[in-house]
Design a protein around this motif. Structure first.
Motif, PDB file in Angstrom:
ATOM      1  N   ALA A  35      -5.295   7.995  -8.155  1.00  0.00           N
ATOM      2  CA  ALA A  35      -4.688   6.716  -8.638  1.00  0.00           C
ATOM      3  C   ALA A  35      -4.616   5.789  -7.373  1.00  0.00           C
ATOM      4  CB  ALA A  35      -3.736   6.818  -9.641  1.00  0.00           C
ATOM      5  N   THR A  36      -4.984   4.637  -7.404  1.00  0.00           N
ATOM      6  CA  THR A  36      -4.729   3.755  -6.291  1.00  0.00           C
ATOM      7  C   THR A  36      -4.427   2.369  -6.742  1.00  0.00           C
ATOM      8  OG1 THR A  36      -7.225   2.985  -6.140  1.00  0.00           O
ATOM      9  CG2 THR A  36      -6.355   4.922  -4.677  1.00  0.00           C
ATOM     10  N   TYR A  37      -3.741   1.594  -6.221  1.00  0.00           N
ATOM     11  CA  TYR A  37      -3.215   0.331  -6.626  1.00  0.00           C
ATOM     12  C   TYR A  37      -3.227  -0.648  -5.282  1.00  0.00           C
ATOM     13  CZ  TYR A  37      -0.155  -3.347  -8.256  1.00  0.00           C
ATOM     14  OH  TYR A  37       0.359  -4.714  -8.518  1.00  0.00           O
ATOM     15  N   ARG A  38      -3.707  -1.933  -5.610  1.00  0.00           N
ATOM     16  CA  ARG A  38      -3.832  -2.812  -4.651  1.00  0.00           C
ATOM     17  C   ARG A  38      -3.264  -4.144  -5.190  1.00  0.00           C
ATOM     18  NH1 ARG A  38      -8.833  -4.364  -0.738  1.00  0.00           N
ATOM     19  NH2 ARG A  38      -7.849  -5.939   0.430  1.00  0.00           N
ATOM     20  N   GLY A  39      -2.185  -4.530  -4.521  1.00  0.00           N
ATOM     21  CA  GLY A  39      -1.457  -5.744  -4.953  1.00  0.00           C
ATOM     22  C   GLY A  39      -2.310  -7.002  -4.582  1.00  0.00           C
ATOM     23  N   ALA A  78      -2.159  -7.914  -1.158  1.00  0.00           N
ATOM     24  CA  ALA A  78      -2.087  -6.771  -0.368  1.00  0.00           C
ATOM     25  C   ALA A  78      -3.611  -6.797   0.812  1.00  0.00           C
ATOM     26  CB  ALA A  78      -1.894  -5.567  -1.059  1.00  0.00           C
ATOM     27  N   LEU A  79      -3.149  -6.290   1.766  1.00  0.00           N
ATOM     28  CA  LEU A  79      -4.444  -5.999   2.423  1.00  0.00           C
ATOM     29  C   LEU A  79      -4.944  -4.502   2.362  1.00  0.00           C
ATOM     30  CD1 LEU A  79      -5.933  -7.416   5.069  1.00  0.00           C
ATOM     31  CD2 LEU A  79      -4.378  -6.401   6.389  1.00  0.00           C
ATOM     32  N   PHE A  80      -4.096  -3.949   2.144  1.00  0.00           N
ATOM     33  CA  PHE A  80      -4.812  -2.443   1.652  1.00  0.00           C
ATOM     34  C   PHE A  80      -4.517  -1.861   0.417  1.00  0.00           C
ATOM     35  CE2 PHE A  80      -3.677  -2.855   6.382  1.00  0.00           C
ATOM     36  CZ  PHE A  80      -5.165  -2.460   6.807  1.00  0.00           C
ATOM     37  N   THR A  81      -5.241  -0.797   0.092  1.00  0.00           N
ATOM     38  CA  THR A  81      -5.098  -0.113  -1.154  1.00  0.00           C
ATOM     39  C   THR A  81      -4.222   1.024  -0.998  1.00  0.00           C
ATOM     40  OG1 THR A  81      -7.224  -0.706  -1.926  1.00  0.00           O
ATOM     41  CG2 THR A  81      -6.219   1.106  -3.190  1.00  0.00           C
ATOM     42  N   ARG A  82      -3.033   1.353  -1.754  1.00  0.00           N
ATOM     43  CA  ARG A  82      -2.226   2.276  -1.888  1.00  0.00           C
ATOM     44  C   ARG A  82      -2.610   3.567  -2.521  1.00  0.00           C
ATOM     45  NH1 ARG A  82       3.262   1.470  -3.593  1.00  0.00           N
ATOM     46  NH2 ARG A  82       2.158   0.017  -5.067  1.00  0.00           N
ATOM     47  N   ASN A  83      -2.587   4.731  -1.910  1.00  0.00           N
ATOM     48  CA  ASN A  83      -2.585   5.831  -2.987  1.00  0.00           C
ATOM     49  C   ASN A  83      -1.538   6.194  -3.918  1.00  0.00           C
ATOM     50  OD1 ASN A  83      -3.002   8.533  -4.164  1.00  0.00           O
ATOM     51  ND2 ASN A  83      -3.687   9.386  -2.208  1.00  0.00           N
ATOM     52  N   VAL A  84      -1.374   6.030  -5.114  1.00  0.00           N
ATOM     53  CA  VAL A  84      -0.219   6.277  -6.069  1.00  0.00           C
ATOM     54  C   VAL A  84      -0.535   7.371  -6.949  1.00  0.00           C
ATOM     55  CG1 VAL A  84       0.420   3.798  -5.902  1.00  0.00           C
ATOM     56  CG2 VAL A  84      -1.121   4.517  -7.614  1.00  0.00           C
ATOM     57  N   THR A  85      -1.441   8.274  -6.628  1.00  0.00           N
ATOM     58  CA  THR A  85      -1.621   9.402  -7.533  1.00  0.00           C
ATOM     59  C   THR A  85      -0.271  10.285  -7.854  1.00  0.00           C
ATOM     60  OG1 THR A  85      -3.699   9.793  -6.268  1.00  0.00           O
ATOM     61  CG2 THR A  85      -2.885  11.587  -7.492  1.00  0.00           C
ATOM     62  N   ASP A  86       0.878  10.427  -6.855  1.00  0.00           N
ATOM     63  CA  ASP A  86       1.921  11.189  -7.040  1.00  0.00           C
ATOM     64  C   ASP A  86       2.647  10.436  -8.337  1.00  0.00           C
ATOM     65  OD1 ASP A  86       1.403  13.063  -5.246  1.00  0.00           O
ATOM     66  OD2 ASP A  86       2.648  12.034  -3.827  1.00  0.00           O
ATOM     67  N   ASP A  87       2.372   9.138  -8.464  1.00  0.00           N
ATOM     68  CA  ASP A  87       3.281   8.363  -9.705  1.00  0.00           C
ATOM     69  C   ASP A  87       2.684   8.758 -10.993  1.00  0.00           C
ATOM     70  OD1 ASP A  87       4.694   7.144  -7.651  1.00  0.00           O
ATOM     71  OD2 ASP A  87       3.527   5.335  -7.894  1.00  0.00           O
ATOM     72  N   PHE A  88       1.336   9.436 -11.174  1.00  0.00           N
ATOM     73  CA  PHE A  88       0.700   9.747 -12.284  1.00  0.00           C
ATOM     74  C   PHE A  88       0.183  11.143 -12.327  1.00  0.00           C
ATOM     75  CE2 PHE A  88      -0.189   5.297 -11.540  1.00  0.00           C
ATOM     76  CZ  PHE A  88       0.032   4.804 -12.504  1.00  0.00           C
ATOM     77  N   ARG A  89       0.675  11.955 -11.398  1.00  0.00           N
ATOM     78  CA  ARG A  89       0.335  13.358 -11.303  1.00  0.00           C
ATOM     79  C   ARG A  89       0.714  14.046 -12.570  1.00  0.00           C
ATOM     80  NH1 ARG A  89      -2.087  15.239  -7.443  1.00  0.00           N
ATOM     81  NH2 ARG A  89      -0.883  14.170  -5.792  1.00  0.00           N
TER      82      ARG A  89
END
Length: 141
Positions: free
Chosen positions: A36-40, A43-54
């Motif tokens: 899972a990734t998220y980009r506001g 935001a300039l960059f995309t964040r890895n949010v995999t841990d939020d959905f593990r």
């Protein structure tokens, strides 16, 4: 030459509804989140949010119900559907709309997204949220 004409006619004869049905058939079953990734929006960059959905899992049933279970054990029941839209280049873009409810029947979250990839083993979706773009990559269980 005849083969190419036959392939073209076969492809042209497939209706949008047929193409949606094929995607629905591929989507049915159980999936586990792989990434899972998220980009506001700003935001300039995309964040890895995999841990939020593990550990999250989702099951799509033929009666258009869906069951979502988080890695922490929270469960949601919902409904889903796939639609098709034409983009600016006259290509079809397949979308998914899913609403999920808590155990008391209250709306909890919604997916309004675009299916980027849907094979027998992988399902990738872009979900447009109020503050940005969430990308989820799923593997079939």
């Amino acid at each position: 030459m005849y083969f190419l004409i036959l392939v073209f006619l076969l492809f042209a004869s497939c209706s949008i509804e047929d193409r949606i049905e094929r995607r629905e058939d591929r989507l049915m079953g159980s999936w586990q989140l792989e990434r899972a990734t998220y980009r506001g929006d700003d935001a300039l960059f995309t964040r890895n949010v995999t841990d939020d959905f593990r550990g999250d899992r989702i099951t799509f049933d033929p009666d258009y119900t869906a069951y979502y279970e988080t890695g922490t054990g929270r469960r949601f029941t919902g409904y889903w559907r796939i639609s098709a839209l034409r983009d600016r280049d006259d290509d079809l873009e397949f979308t998914i709309d899913a609403d999920f409810f808590d155990p008391f029947g209250n709306p909890d979250f919604r997916w309004l997204g675009t299916i980027d990839r849907l094979t027998e083993n992988n399902f990738n979706i872009r979900i447009y949220e109020r503050g940005g773009l969430l990308r989820l990559k799923w593997d079939r269980l």
